[in-house]
Design a protein around this motif. Structure first.
Motif, PDB file in Angstrom:
ATOM      1  N   ASP A 212       0.809  -1.209   0.000  1.00  0.00           N
ATOM      2  CA  ASP A 212       0.000   0.000   0.000  1.00  0.00           C
ATOM      3  C   ASP A 212       0.846   1.265   0.000  1.00  0.00           C
ATOM      4  OD1 ASP A 212      -2.185  -1.625   0.009  1.00  0.00           O
ATOM      5  OD2 ASP A 212      -2.693  -1.313   2.117  1.00  0.00           O
ATOM      6  N   ALA A 213       2.120   1.163   0.399  1.00  0.00           N
ATOM      7  CA  ALA A 213       3.008   2.333   0.401  1.00  0.00           C
ATOM      8  C   ALA A 213       3.522   2.666  -0.991  1.00  0.00           C
ATOM      9  CB  ALA A 213       4.184   2.091   1.345  1.00  0.00           C
ATOM     10  N   ALA A 214       3.408   1.729  -1.917  1.00  0.00           N
ATOM     11  CA  ALA A 214       3.903   1.956  -3.279  1.00  0.00           C
ATOM     12  C   ALA A 214       2.969   2.904  -4.019  1.00  0.00           C
ATOM     13  CB  ALA A 214       4.007   0.632  -4.023  1.00  0.00           C
ATOM     14  N   THR A 215       3.534   3.861  -4.741  1.00  0.00           N
ATOM     15  CA  THR A 215       2.724   4.834  -5.467  1.00  0.00           C
ATOM     16  C   THR A 215       2.417   4.389  -6.885  1.00  0.00           C
ATOM     17  OG1 THR A 215       4.767   6.034  -5.985  1.00  0.00           O
ATOM     18  CG2 THR A 215       3.481   6.807  -4.105  1.00  0.00           C
ATOM     19  N   ASP A 216       3.078   3.350  -7.368  1.00  0.00           N
ATOM     20  CA  ASP A 216       2.672   2.725  -8.626  1.00  0.00           C
ATOM     21  C   ASP A 216       3.182   1.292  -8.657  1.00  0.00           C
ATOM     22  OD1 ASP A 216       5.387   2.917  -9.260  1.00  0.00           O
ATOM     23  OD2 ASP A 216       5.080   4.106 -11.075  1.00  0.00           O
ATOM     24  N   GLU A 217       2.708   0.528  -9.640  1.00  0.00           N
ATOM     25  CA  GLU A 217       3.080  -0.884  -9.720  1.00  0.00           C
ATOM     26  C   GLU A 217       4.546  -1.054 -10.087  1.00  0.00           C
ATOM     27  OE1 GLU A 217      -0.620  -0.394  -8.973  1.00  0.00           O
ATOM     28  OE2 GLU A 217       0.046   0.338 -10.961  1.00  0.00           O
ATOM     29  N   ALA A 218       5.073  -0.147 -10.893  1.00  0.00           N
ATOM     30  CA  ALA A 218       6.475  -0.236 -11.289  1.00  0.00           C
ATOM     31  C   ALA A 218       7.397  -0.202 -10.075  1.00  0.00           C
ATOM     32  CB  ALA A 218       6.820   0.888 -12.257  1.00  0.00           C
ATOM     33  N   MET A 219       7.032   0.575  -9.084  1.00  0.00           N
ATOM     34  CA  MET A 219       7.842   0.669  -7.866  1.00  0.00           C
ATOM     35  C   MET A 219       7.984  -0.692  -7.194  1.00  0.00           C
ATOM     36  SD  MET A 219       7.087   3.188  -4.646  1.00  0.00           S
ATOM     37  CE  MET A 219       8.084   3.163  -3.139  1.00  0.00           C
ATOM     38  N   LEU A 220       6.897  -1.448  -7.141  1.00  0.00           N
ATOM     39  CA  LEU A 220       6.937  -2.773  -6.524  1.00  0.00           C
ATOM     40  C   LEU A 220       7.760  -3.747  -7.369  1.00  0.00           C
ATOM     41  CD1 LEU A 220       3.220  -3.009  -5.400  1.00  0.00           C
ATOM     42  CD2 LEU A 220       5.205  -2.880  -3.881  1.00  0.00           C
ATOM     43  N   VAL A 221       7.604  -3.675  -8.690  1.00  0.00           N
ATOM     44  CA  VAL A 221       8.383  -4.549  -9.569  1.00  0.00           C
ATOM     45  C   VAL A 221       9.870  -4.230  -9.447  1.00  0.00           C
ATOM     46  CG1 VAL A 221       8.838  -5.133 -11.992  1.00  0.00           C
ATOM     47  CG2 VAL A 221       6.480  -4.935 -11.169  1.00  0.00           C
ATOM     48  N   GLU A 222      10.204  -2.959  -9.353  1.00  0.00           N
ATOM     49  CA  GLU A 222      11.605  -2.561  -9.200  1.00  0.00           C
ATOM     50  C   GLU A 222      12.218  -3.140  -7.932  1.00  0.00           C
ATOM     51  OE1 GLU A 222      11.366   1.706  -9.236  1.00  0.00           O
ATOM     52  OE2 GLU A 222      10.162   1.642 -11.066  1.00  0.00           O
ATOM     53  N   THR A 223      11.455  -3.137  -6.842  1.00  0.00           N
ATOM     54  CA  THR A 223      12.001  -3.616  -5.573  1.00  0.00           C
ATOM     55  C   THR A 223      12.268  -5.112  -5.585  1.00  0.00           C
ATOM     56  OG1 THR A 223       9.788  -3.912  -4.621  1.00  0.00           O
ATOM     57  CG2 THR A 223      10.850  -1.784  -4.285  1.00  0.00           C
ATOM     58  N   THR A 224      11.641  -5.839  -6.512  1.00  0.00           N
ATOM     59  CA  THR A 224      11.912  -7.279  -6.620  1.00  0.00           C
ATOM     60  C   THR A 224      13.064  -7.561  -7.576  1.00  0.00           C
ATOM     61  OG1 THR A 224      10.347  -7.621  -8.456  1.00  0.00           O
ATOM     62  CG2 THR A 224       9.472  -7.773  -6.209  1.00  0.00           C
ATOM     63  N   GLY A 225      13.663  -6.497  -8.106  1.00  0.00           N
ATOM     64  CA  GLY A 225      14.782  -6.673  -9.023  1.00  0.00           C
ATOM     65  C   GLY A 225      14.403  -6.680 -10.485  1.00  0.00           C
ATOM     66  N   GLY A 226      13.125  -6.456 -10.790  1.00  0.00           N
ATOM     67  CA  GLY A 226      12.676  -6.451 -12.177  1.00  0.00           C
ATOM     68  C   GLY A 226      13.108  -5.188 -12.905  1.00  0.00           C
ATOM     69  N   ARG A 227      13.516  -5.343 -14.158  1.00  0.00           N
ATOM     70  CA  ARG A 227      13.891  -4.201 -14.985  1.00  0.00           C
ATOM     71  C   ARG A 227      12.638  -3.590 -15.592  1.00  0.00           C
ATOM     72  NH1 ARG A 227      16.147  -6.028 -19.451  1.00  0.00           N
ATOM     73  NH2 ARG A 227      16.747  -3.940 -20.119  1.00  0.00           N
ATOM     74  N   VAL A 228      12.493  -2.290 -15.410  1.00  0.00           N
ATOM     75  CA  VAL A 228      11.342  -1.576 -15.941  1.00  0.00           C
ATOM     76  C   VAL A 228      11.841  -0.545 -16.949  1.00  0.00           C
ATOM     77  CG1 VAL A 228       9.382  -0.082 -15.409  1.00  0.00           C
ATOM     78  CG2 VAL A 228      10.018  -1.917 -13.819  1.00  0.00           C
ATOM     79  N   LEU A 229      11.324  -0.616 -18.164  1.00  0.00           N
ATOM     80  CA  LEU A 229      11.727   0.275 -19.242  1.00  0.00           C
ATOM     81  C   LEU A 229      10.814   1.493 -19.303  1.00  0.00           C
ATOM     82  CD1 LEU A 229      12.163  -2.485 -21.984  1.00  0.00           C
ATOM     83  CD2 LEU A 229      13.865  -1.659 -20.355  1.00  0.00           C
ATOM     84  N   ILE A 230      11.310   2.567 -19.911  1.00  0.00           N
ATOM     85  CA  ILE A 230      10.529   3.791 -20.080  1.00  0.00           C
ATOM     86  C   ILE A 230      10.193   3.982 -21.545  1.00  0.00           C
ATOM     87  CG2 ILE A 230      10.714   6.312 -20.095  1.00  0.00           C
ATOM     88  CD1 ILE A 230      12.057   6.170 -17.401  1.00  0.00           C
TER      89      ILE A 230
END
Length: 258
Positions: A212-230
């Motif tokens: 619930d502290a995450a402001t978007d889904e990408a933030m949660l994916v990033e914390t698991t080590g997932g690469r997120v592209l722009i």
């Protein structure tokens, strides 16, 4: 690209609309003759890669979206709404979009999907626009004037764009500049955000307070080590938060070619 990419689009539409002064869910506020959420639905229905649509709505709220989509109850938080919607997702890719961003286009969604599909090792891709405002990192003021009734935060980042990082009561407290942040590498995240569904499910499988502290889904994916592209997106893909935003969205929609 679209023939190979099958996407389920999830619209987060359970927001309260309190800051908009809507008197009801933000997604159903009238915008240029139709409910706010209907603009996003029209864009998603026109996107070739979208195979199905899931809308997370406020529980008990009346709606008439038609029979070509699935409606699920939204949660008390955005992340809970997305988690509920994921139960209805059966495709490899899932696109998360805020109902509060009504200027979505099919071309933008397809561009974000293409960015992810082009990199098999990436976990997700998001629409984002380069930050153009000067960004200040601020601390509570050390001056003599303070507002004792306002809750204090040890540190926050503030800017004058469409988004906000802290509650209203924090922003009203006197602050002083700690430093000016180099904006050359800063991007303002938007939606749609497209992920490999299995990765997003894993990212959401965390303690509730973390999710619930995450402001978007990408933030949660990033914390698991997932690469997120722009995928670069125009600033016009704005988020409607205030009455001023709503008026600006109306003007931008009116300026679109027929």
């Amino acid at each position: 690209m679209s023939s190979r990419a099958a996407v389920t689009a999830v619209i987060a539409a359970a927001g309260s609309g309190e800051r908009l002064g809507a008197g009801g869910p933000k997604a159903f506020v009238p915008l240029a003759g139709r409910p706010l959420v209907e603009w996003s639905l029209a864009a998603l229905r026109a996107a070739e890669s979208v195979r199905s649509i899931v809308v997370a709505c406020p529980p008990g709220h009346d709606h008439d979206f038609g029979e070509d989509l699935v409606v699920v109850d939204g949660g008390a938080t955005r992340s809970q709404s997305v988690l509920n919607a994921l139960e209805a997702v059966g495709t490899e890719l899932v696109a998360i979009h805020d109902a509060a961003r009504p200027l979505l286009t099919p071309e933008l969604l397809e561009g974000v999907v293409a960015t992810l599909v082009a990199d098999p090792e990436a976990a997700g891709a998001i629409a984002a626009t380069p930050v153009t405002d000067t960004i200040k990192r601020a601390l509570p003021s050390r001056g003599s004037f303070q507002t004792p009734t306002v809750r204090k935060e040890p540190r926050d980042e503030m800017h004058n764009g469409h988004g906000s990082f802290q509650p209203d009561e924090v922003r009203k407290e006197p602050r002083e500049v700690e430093e000016t942040v180099d904006r050359s590498r800063l991007w303002a995240a938007q939606t749609p955000q497209v992920f490999r569904a299995a990765v997003l499910r894993q990212a959401l499988d965390v303690p509730e307070e973390v999710r619930d502290a995450a402001t978007d889904e990408a933030m949660l994916v990033e914390t698991t080590g997932g690469r997120v592209l722009i995928h670069p997106s125009p600033p016009s893909n704005l988020k409607v938060t205030t009455p001023t935003d709503l008026r600006l969205a109306e003007l931008l929609l009116a300026a679109r070619p027929d």
